[in-house]
Design a protein around this motif. Structure first.
Motif, PDB file in Angstrom:
ATOM      1  N   ILE A 191       0.840  -1.205   0.000  1.00 59.32           N
ATOM      2  CA  ILE A 191       0.000   0.000   0.000  1.00 59.32           C
ATOM      3  C   ILE A 191       0.873   1.253   0.000  1.00 59.32           C
ATOM      4  O   ILE A 191       0.600   2.208  -0.742  1.00 59.32           O
ATOM      5  CB  ILE A 191      -0.965  -0.017   1.203  1.00 59.32           C
ATOM      6  CG1 ILE A 191      -2.010  -1.112   0.996  1.00 59.32           C
ATOM      7  CG2 ILE A 191      -1.633   1.350   1.399  1.00 59.32           C
ATOM      8  CD1 ILE A 191      -2.833  -1.433   2.237  1.00 59.32           C
ATOM      9  N   GLU A 192       1.933   1.257   0.798  1.00 56.33           N
ATOM     10  CA  GLU A 192       2.833   2.411   0.831  1.00 56.33           C
ATOM     11  C   GLU A 192       3.499   2.628  -0.524  1.00 56.33           C
ATOM     12  O   GLU A 192       3.696   3.774  -0.948  1.00 56.33           O
ATOM     13  CB  GLU A 192       3.863   2.245   1.936  1.00 56.33           C
ATOM     14  CG  GLU A 192       3.244   2.372   3.325  1.00 56.33           C
ATOM     15  CD  GLU A 192       4.207   2.045   4.448  1.00 56.33           C
ATOM     16  OE1 GLU A 192       5.413   1.823   4.183  1.00 56.33           O
ATOM     17  OE2 GLU A 192       3.746   1.999   5.609  1.00 56.33           O
ATOM     18  N   ALA A 193       3.815   1.555  -1.230  1.00 58.79           N
ATOM     19  CA  ALA A 193       4.400   1.679  -2.562  1.00 58.79           C
ATOM     20  C   ALA A 193       3.387   2.268  -3.545  1.00 58.79           C
ATOM     21  O   ALA A 193       3.737   3.113  -4.380  1.00 58.79           O
ATOM     22  CB  ALA A 193       4.899   0.322  -3.052  1.00 58.79           C
ATOM     23  N   ILE A 194       2.139   1.854  -3.434  1.00 61.34           N
ATOM     24  CA  ILE A 194       1.093   2.397  -4.301  1.00 61.34           C
ATOM     25  C   ILE A 194       0.924   3.893  -4.057  1.00 61.34           C
ATOM     26  O   ILE A 194       0.856   4.690  -5.003  1.00 61.34           O
ATOM     27  CB  ILE A 194      -0.241   1.647  -4.079  1.00 61.34           C
ATOM     28  CG1 ILE A 194      -0.123   0.214  -4.584  1.00 61.34           C
ATOM     29  CG2 ILE A 194      -1.406   2.370  -4.748  1.00 61.34           C
ATOM     30  CD1 ILE A 194      -1.234  -0.702  -4.111  1.00 61.34           C
ATOM     31  N   VAL A 195       0.868   4.280  -2.800  1.00 67.87           N
ATOM     32  CA  VAL A 195       0.724   5.696  -2.456  1.00 67.87           C
ATOM     33  C   VAL A 195       1.918   6.487  -2.987  1.00 67.87           C
ATOM     34  O   VAL A 195       1.760   7.562  -3.578  1.00 67.87           O
ATOM     35  CB  VAL A 195       0.559   5.876  -0.929  1.00 67.87           C
ATOM     36  CG1 VAL A 195       0.660   7.337  -0.535  1.00 67.87           C
ATOM     37  CG2 VAL A 195      -0.765   5.278  -0.467  1.00 67.87           C
ATOM     38  N   ALA A 196       3.112   5.951  -2.800  1.00 69.43           N
ATOM     39  CA  ALA A 196       4.310   6.636  -3.281  1.00 69.43           C
ATOM     40  C   ALA A 196       4.285   6.792  -4.800  1.00 69.43           C
ATOM     41  O   ALA A 196       4.668   7.841  -5.335  1.00 69.43           O
ATOM     42  CB  ALA A 196       5.565   5.878  -2.842  1.00 69.43           C
ATOM     43  N   ASP A 198      10.247   9.970  -6.820  1.00 71.76           N
ATOM     44  CA  ASP A 198      10.888   8.726  -7.239  1.00 71.76           C
ATOM     45  C   ASP A 198      11.674   8.068  -6.110  1.00 71.76           C
ATOM     46  O   ASP A 198      11.630   6.848  -5.956  1.00 71.76           O
ATOM     47  CB  ASP A 198      11.821   8.982  -8.421  1.00 71.76           C
ATOM     48  CG  ASP A 198      11.081   9.396  -9.676  1.00 71.76           C
ATOM     49  OD1 ASP A 198       9.844   9.238  -9.739  1.00 71.76           O
ATOM     50  OD2 ASP A 198      11.756   9.880 -10.607  1.00 71.76           O
ATOM     51  N   GLU A 199      12.398   8.858  -5.332  1.00 71.58           N
ATOM     52  CA  GLU A 199      13.186   8.293  -4.227  1.00 71.58           C
ATOM     53  C   GLU A 199      12.295   7.585  -3.218  1.00 71.58           C
ATOM     54  O   GLU A 199      12.641   6.515  -2.715  1.00 71.58           O
ATOM     55  CB  GLU A 199      14.015   9.371  -3.543  1.00 71.58           C
ATOM     56  CG  GLU A 199      15.183   9.850  -4.376  1.00 71.58           C
ATOM     57  CD  GLU A 199      16.015  10.893  -3.660  1.00 71.58           C
ATOM     58  OE1 GLU A 199      15.998  10.943  -2.408  1.00 71.58           O
ATOM     59  OE2 GLU A 199      16.693  11.658  -4.367  1.00 71.58           O
ATOM     60  N   ARG A 200      11.165   8.168  -2.930  1.00 66.81           N
ATOM     61  CA  ARG A 200      10.230   7.557  -1.982  1.00 66.81           C
ATOM     62  C   ARG A 200       9.676   6.250  -2.544  1.00 66.81           C
ATOM     63  O   ARG A 200       9.554   5.248  -1.827  1.00 66.81           O
ATOM     64  CB  ARG A 200       9.097   8.535  -1.666  1.00 66.81           C
ATOM     65  CG  ARG A 200       8.105   8.028  -0.666  1.00 66.81           C
ATOM     66  CD  ARG A 200       8.702   7.895   0.699  1.00 66.81           C
ATOM     67  NE  ARG A 200       7.669   7.463   1.628  1.00 66.81           N
ATOM     68  CZ  ARG A 200       7.887   7.097   2.844  1.00 66.81           C
ATOM     69  NH1 ARG A 200       9.110   7.113   3.326  1.00 66.81           N
ATOM     70  NH2 ARG A 200       6.903   6.715   3.614  1.00 66.81           N
ATOM     71  N   LEU A 201       9.341   6.230  -3.833  1.00 68.57           N
ATOM     72  CA  LEU A 201       8.845   5.012  -4.458  1.00 68.57           C
ATOM     73  C   LEU A 201       9.904   3.911  -4.390  1.00 68.57           C
ATOM     74  O   LEU A 201       9.597   2.769  -4.020  1.00 68.57           O
ATOM     75  CB  LEU A 201       8.436   5.263  -5.903  1.00 68.57           C
ATOM     76  CG  LEU A 201       8.007   4.027  -6.699  1.00 68.57           C
ATOM     77  CD1 LEU A 201       6.833   3.312  -6.038  1.00 68.57           C
ATOM     78  CD2 LEU A 201       7.684   4.417  -8.129  1.00 68.57           C
ATOM     79  N   ILE A 202      11.124   4.244  -4.708  1.00 64.71           N
ATOM     80  CA  ILE A 202      12.200   3.250  -4.644  1.00 64.71           C
ATOM     81  C   ILE A 202      12.367   2.735  -3.225  1.00 64.71           C
ATOM     82  O   ILE A 202      12.523   1.527  -3.008  1.00 64.71           O
ATOM     83  CB  ILE A 202      13.506   3.840  -5.209  1.00 64.71           C
ATOM     84  CG1 ILE A 202      13.382   3.967  -6.729  1.00 64.71           C
ATOM     85  CG2 ILE A 202      14.711   2.985  -4.822  1.00 64.71           C
ATOM     86  CD1 ILE A 202      14.500   4.720  -7.387  1.00 64.71           C
ATOM     87  N   GLU A 234      10.102   2.565  -0.855  1.00 65.11           N
ATOM     88  CA  GLU A 234       8.972   1.709  -0.500  1.00 65.11           C
ATOM     89  C   GLU A 234       9.048   0.360  -1.212  1.00 65.11           C
ATOM     90  O   GLU A 234       8.705  -0.679  -0.639  1.00 65.11           O
ATOM     91  CB  GLU A 234       7.641   2.401  -0.800  1.00 65.11           C
ATOM     92  CG  GLU A 234       7.357   3.609   0.068  1.00 65.11           C
ATOM     93  CD  GLU A 234       7.345   3.313   1.562  1.00 65.11           C
ATOM     94  OE1 GLU A 234       7.176   2.140   1.973  1.00 65.11           O
ATOM     95  OE2 GLU A 234       7.504   4.266   2.342  1.00 65.11           O
ATOM     96  N   LEU A 235       9.519   0.354  -2.452  1.00 64.52           N
ATOM     97  CA  LEU A 235       9.674  -0.915  -3.160  1.00 64.52           C
ATOM     98  C   LEU A 235      10.788  -1.754  -2.543  1.00 64.52           C
ATOM     99  O   LEU A 235      10.694  -2.988  -2.514  1.00 64.52           O
ATOM    100  CB  LEU A 235       9.921  -0.669  -4.647  1.00 64.52           C
ATOM    101  CG  LEU A 235       8.680  -0.198  -5.416  1.00 64.52           C
ATOM    102  CD1 LEU A 235       9.064   0.183  -6.841  1.00 64.52           C
ATOM    103  CD2 LEU A 235       7.585  -1.246  -5.410  1.00 64.52           C
ATOM    104  N   ALA A 236      11.816  -1.101  -2.024  1.00 61.91           N
ATOM    105  CA  ALA A 236      12.864  -1.840  -1.303  1.00 61.91           C
ATOM    106  C   ALA A 236      12.275  -2.478  -0.045  1.00 61.91           C
ATOM    107  O   ALA A 236      12.565  -3.649   0.257  1.00 61.91           O
ATOM    108  CB  ALA A 236      14.022  -0.909  -0.957  1.00 61.91           C
ATOM    109  N   ASP A 237      11.462  -1.721   0.688  1.00 58.77           N
ATOM    110  CA  ASP A 237      10.799  -2.279   1.878  1.00 58.77           C
ATOM    111  C   ASP A 237       9.899  -3.454   1.507  1.00 58.77           C
ATOM    112  O   ASP A 237       9.893  -4.484   2.194  1.00 58.77           O
ATOM    113  CB  ASP A 237       9.959  -1.204   2.578  1.00 58.77           C
ATOM    114  CG  ASP A 237      10.780  -0.142   3.271  1.00 58.77           C
ATOM    115  OD1 ASP A 237      12.007  -0.328   3.437  1.00 58.77           O
ATOM    116  OD2 ASP A 237      10.199   0.896   3.642  1.00 58.77           O
TER     117      ASP A 237
END
Length: 90
Positions: free
Chosen positions: A42-47, A53-57, A59-62
């Motif tokens: 969900i956090e990745a979707i929101v990001a 972009d940094e936030r998305l990366i 969240e995808l790492a998490d």
């Protein structure tokens, strides 16, 4: 990087340490690990929809880390995911 991270997760599972977040997840059980995967997804979707972009990366790492923990908790490995992808895409 994924094989190294998977090895660290497996090592933590085999040799628990009280100060390890990974060990805390294993102690919490499969349900909690699966919930963490959902939260991170969900956090990745929101990001992806409203953050940089940094936030998305991040969240995808998490999400990837928690997915690897989930696989380990089920006695599965990333190799199984790779095999399924290979089956699908030849």
């Amino acid at each position: 990087m994924l094989p190294h991270l998977e090895a660290v997760i497996q090592h933590r599972r085999a040799h628990p340490r009280p100060d390890s977040y990974t060990c805390q997840l294993f102690d919490a059980g499969l349900l909690r690990i699966a919930q963490k995967v959902g939260e991170e997804a969900i956090e990745a979707i929101v990001a992806a929809q409203s953050e940089g972009d940094e936030r998305l990366i991040s969240e995808l790492a998490d999400l990837t880390y928690h997915a690897l923990v989930l696989l380990a908790a089920r006695d599965l490995s990333w190799a199984g995911v790779e095999a399924e992808l290979a089956r699908r895409f030849g």
